[in-house]
Design a protein around this motif. Structure first.
Motif, mmCIF file in Angstrom:
data_model
loop_
_atom_site.group_PDB
_atom_site.id
_atom_site.type_symbol
_atom_site.label_atom_id
_atom_site.label_comp_id
_atom_site.label_asym_id
_atom_site.label_seq_id
_atom_site.Cartn_x
_atom_site.Cartn_y
_atom_site.Cartn_z
ATOM 1 N N LEU A 57 -9.798 13.465 3.953
ATOM 2 C CA LEU A 57 -11.276 13.331 3.968
ATOM 3 C C LEU A 57 -11.798 14.261 2.962
ATOM 4 C CD1 LEU A 57 -12.173 13.304 7.891
ATOM 5 C CD2 LEU A 57 -13.159 11.922 6.264
ATOM 6 N N GLN A 58 -11.387 15.679 2.854
ATOM 7 C CA GLN A 58 -11.839 16.348 1.845
ATOM 8 C C GLN A 58 -11.812 15.821 0.310
ATOM 9 O OE1 GLN A 58 -9.537 19.852 2.016
ATOM 10 N NE2 GLN A 58 -9.988 20.238 4.351
ATOM 11 N N GLN A 59 -10.963 15.051 0.155
ATOM 12 C CA GLN A 59 -10.805 14.336 -1.345
ATOM 13 C C GLN A 59 -11.674 13.096 -1.408
ATOM 14 O OE1 GLN A 59 -6.464 13.267 -1.500
ATOM 15 N NE2 GLN A 59 -5.863 15.467 -1.347
ATOM 16 N N HIS A 109 -2.864 15.202 11.823
ATOM 17 C CA HIS A 109 -4.302 15.921 11.806
ATOM 18 C C HIS A 109 -4.529 16.340 10.269
ATOM 19 C CE1 HIS A 109 -8.394 17.346 12.970
ATOM 20 N NE2 HIS A 109 -7.899 18.506 12.629
ATOM 21 N N THR A 110 -3.624 17.301 9.791
ATOM 22 C CA THR A 110 -3.810 18.141 8.607
ATOM 23 C C THR A 110 -3.864 17.037 7.438
ATOM 24 O OG1 THR A 110 -2.634 20.028 9.477
ATOM 25 C CG2 THR A 110 -2.653 19.726 7.059
ATOM 26 N N ALA A 111 -3.087 15.953 7.448
ATOM 27 C CA ALA A 111 -2.972 15.038 6.488
ATOM 28 C C ALA A 111 -4.660 14.248 6.257
ATOM 29 C CB ALA A 111 -1.975 14.020 6.501
ATOM 30 N N VAL A 112 -4.879 13.985 7.609
ATOM 31 C CA VAL A 112 -6.276 13.220 7.757
ATOM 32 C C VAL A 112 -7.402 14.253 6.892
ATOM 33 C CG1 VAL A 112 -8.127 12.566 9.248
ATOM 34 C CG2 VAL A 112 -5.661 11.896 9.719
ATOM 35 N N THR A 153 -1.570 12.903 22.081
ATOM 36 C CA THR A 153 -2.322 13.654 21.085
ATOM 37 C C THR A 153 -1.493 13.310 19.786
ATOM 38 O OG1 THR A 153 -0.954 15.521 21.706
ATOM 39 C CG2 THR A 153 -3.020 15.653 22.534
ATOM 40 N N LEU A 154 -2.492 13.649 18.460
ATOM 41 C CA LEU A 154 -1.788 13.466 17.303
ATOM 42 C C LEU A 154 -1.135 14.760 17.092
ATOM 43 C CD1 LEU A 154 -4.855 12.031 15.178
ATOM 44 C CD2 LEU A 154 -3.118 10.929 16.507
ATOM 45 N N ALA A 155 -0.063 14.431 16.181
ATOM 46 C CA ALA A 155 0.784 15.473 15.578
ATOM 47 C C ALA A 155 -0.037 16.305 14.709
ATOM 48 C CB ALA A 155 1.870 14.910 14.952
ATOM 49 N N LYS A 156 0.143 17.824 14.835
ATOM 50 C CA LYS A 156 -0.370 18.555 13.670
ATOM 51 C C LYS A 156 -0.396 18.200 12.210
ATOM 52 C CE LYS A 156 -0.922 23.439 12.602
ATOM 53 N NZ LYS A 156 -0.472 24.803 12.840
ATOM 54 N N HIS A 196 0.702 -1.213 0.095
ATOM 55 C CA HIS A 196 -0.027 0.133 0.072
ATOM 56 C C HIS A 196 0.912 1.177 -0.146
ATOM 57 C CE1 HIS A 196 -4.368 0.534 0.662
ATOM 58 N NE2 HIS A 196 -4.119 1.770 0.355
ATOM 59 N N GLN A 197 0.812 2.177 -0.938
ATOM 60 C CA GLN A 197 1.450 3.371 -1.054
ATOM 61 C C GLN A 197 0.991 4.569 -0.212
ATOM 62 O OE1 GLN A 197 4.218 3.118 -2.984
ATOM 63 N NE2 GLN A 197 3.587 1.210 -3.141
ATOM 64 N N GLN A 198 -0.285 4.983 -0.192
ATOM 65 C CA GLN A 198 -0.943 6.268 0.432
ATOM 66 C C GLN A 198 -1.298 5.692 1.846
ATOM 67 O OE1 GLN A 198 -0.539 9.125 0.178
ATOM 68 N NE2 GLN A 198 -2.441 10.065 -0.025
ATOM 69 N N VAL A 199 -0.528 5.757 2.964
ATOM 70 C CA VAL A 199 -1.006 5.185 4.148
ATOM 71 C C VAL A 199 -0.688 6.367 5.249
ATOM 72 C CG1 VAL A 199 -0.710 3.636 6.064
ATOM 73 C CG2 VAL A 199 -0.459 2.872 3.356
ATOM 74 N N ILE A 200 -1.507 6.781 6.022
ATOM 75 C CA ILE A 200 -1.144 7.589 7.104
ATOM 76 C C ILE A 200 -1.271 6.777 8.454
ATOM 77 C CG2 ILE A 200 -2.024 9.466 8.768
ATOM 78 C CD1 ILE A 200 -3.359 10.618 6.207
ATOM 79 N N ASP A 201 -0.221 6.749 9.202
ATOM 80 C CA ASP A 201 0.201 5.848 10.251
ATOM 81 C C ASP A 201 -0.769 6.762 11.546
ATOM 82 O OD1 ASP A 201 1.231 3.225 9.210
ATOM 83 O OD2 ASP A 201 2.886 4.726 8.937
ATOM 84 N N LEU A 202 -1.740 6.760 11.917
ATOM 85 C CA LEU A 202 -2.476 7.559 12.676
ATOM 86 C C LEU A 202 -1.930 7.856 13.892
ATOM 87 C CD1 LEU A 202 -5.069 9.608 12.788
ATOM 88 C CD2 LEU A 202 -6.278 7.779 13.755
ATOM 89 N N HIS A 203 -1.351 6.413 14.747
ATOM 90 C CA HIS A 203 -0.854 6.408 15.911
ATOM 91 C C HIS A 203 0.780 6.067 15.967
ATOM 92 C CE1 HIS A 203 -5.098 5.450 17.323
ATOM 93 N NE2 HIS A 203 -5.005 6.648 17.088
#
Length: 291
Positions: A220-222, A213-216, A207-210, A119-126
């Motif tokens: 979501l917008q896309q 949060h911005t990447a998430v 807390t999540l890094a800023k 998988h290429q586009q992954v956000i590791d939330l935690h």
């Protein structure tokens, strides 16, 4: 045909219809997607804790004894993550990405198995468990290299085993053994500055890094909809994504064998096996033109 099979086919056809009505899906995954790889979950199908309460973020940073306890258990538990290989669920989601049906994937897991699956586009939330970060100079070291340094300094742990626990942790039947190991453990410092090392993850209560949060928010917008796979959504950072999608009128699909915090928000909930459902989705979904 049994009633259970008929029920699944009915729900799956609804899932397939909903999925094919939209081109841009954001996927959110949780611990259930890695369960078949040998990495346990924190909660049962009712969303209740099945293990002791995990270490809190502030506890690790502020309490040297808590840090020693974490590393004592992590030395024994790390191999369960290091040796894990992607499940059929990870592989299926990577195929959906290649079919250009996903805008991205957000995972609450720290095992990096989505990346291993291609998988290429992954956000590791935690965060990610495969590296550690110095709390003083912010330099990184691979978790595997740290494992060797910890074992070299604490060779007695080579002959001790624990019970596999979530996120590369371990537990013991005998609390006295855990206390003894914790007392004996000799931590190792940062190779650059001699500072305190911490796994590059967000512990419970952190807390999540800023930038995360911005990447998430950008994903979501896309996206035209959100699909949750293998998560009870009891952790707010994951639930918040679903809540926002619902508030914005975007469809929310949930595939999870147990209850979730967002069941009432879902356009469709399938209480079935993640791997089988995703494999069927890959085989039956429409392949769209590039986004």
């Amino acid at each position: 045909m049994s009633s259970s099979v008929h029920h699944f086919l009915t729900e799956f056809n609804q899932l397939l219809t909903e999925f094919n009505q939209h081109r841009r899906w954001l996927v959110l995954t949780g611990a259930g997607i890695s369960l078949s790889t040998g990495i346990p979950t924190y909660r049962n199908d009712q969303g209740q804790w099945i293990r002791s309460t995990p270490i809190k973020h502030h506890e690790f940073i502020q309490n040297p004894t808590i840090r020693k306890r974490y590393w004592a258990r992590s030395i024994l538990g790390w191999p369960s993550v290091a040796n894990a290989t992607p499940s059929n669920s990870h592989i299926a989601l990577a195929k959906l990405e290649r079919q250009q049906r996903l805008t991205g994937l957000i995972t609450q897991n720290v095992d990096r198995l989505h990346q291993q699956a291609g998988h290429q586009q992954v956000i590791d939330l935690h965060g990610r468990l495969d590296r550690v970060r110095c709390l003083q100079c912010s330099s990184f070291e691979s978790r595997e290299q740290l494992q060797q340094r910890l074992l070299t300094r604490n060779p007695f742990l080579l002959h001790i085993s624990g019970l596999t626990a979530p996120d590369g942790d371990a537990s013991f039947h005998d609390p006295q053994l855990e206390e003894s190991i914790t007392e004996q453990l000799q931590p190792v410092p940062c190779l650059i500055c001699g500072g305190t090392l911490m796994p590059d993850v967000v512990f419970f209560g952190g807390t999540l890094a800023k930038e995360t949060h911005t990447a998430v928010q950008q994903l979501l917008q896309q996206s035209q909809g959100v699909m949750v796979v293998g998560s009870s959504l009891m952790v707010y950072s994951g639930y918040r994504i679903c809540k926002q999608a619902y508030q914005e009128g975007k469809p929310l699909l949930i595939i999870n064998r147990g209850v979730t915090r967002a069941d009432e928000l879902a356009s469709l909930k399938i209480s079935g096996d993640c791997e089988y459902t995703l494999q069927q989705l890959v085989e039956n979904t429409c392949i769209n033109d590039p986004l």
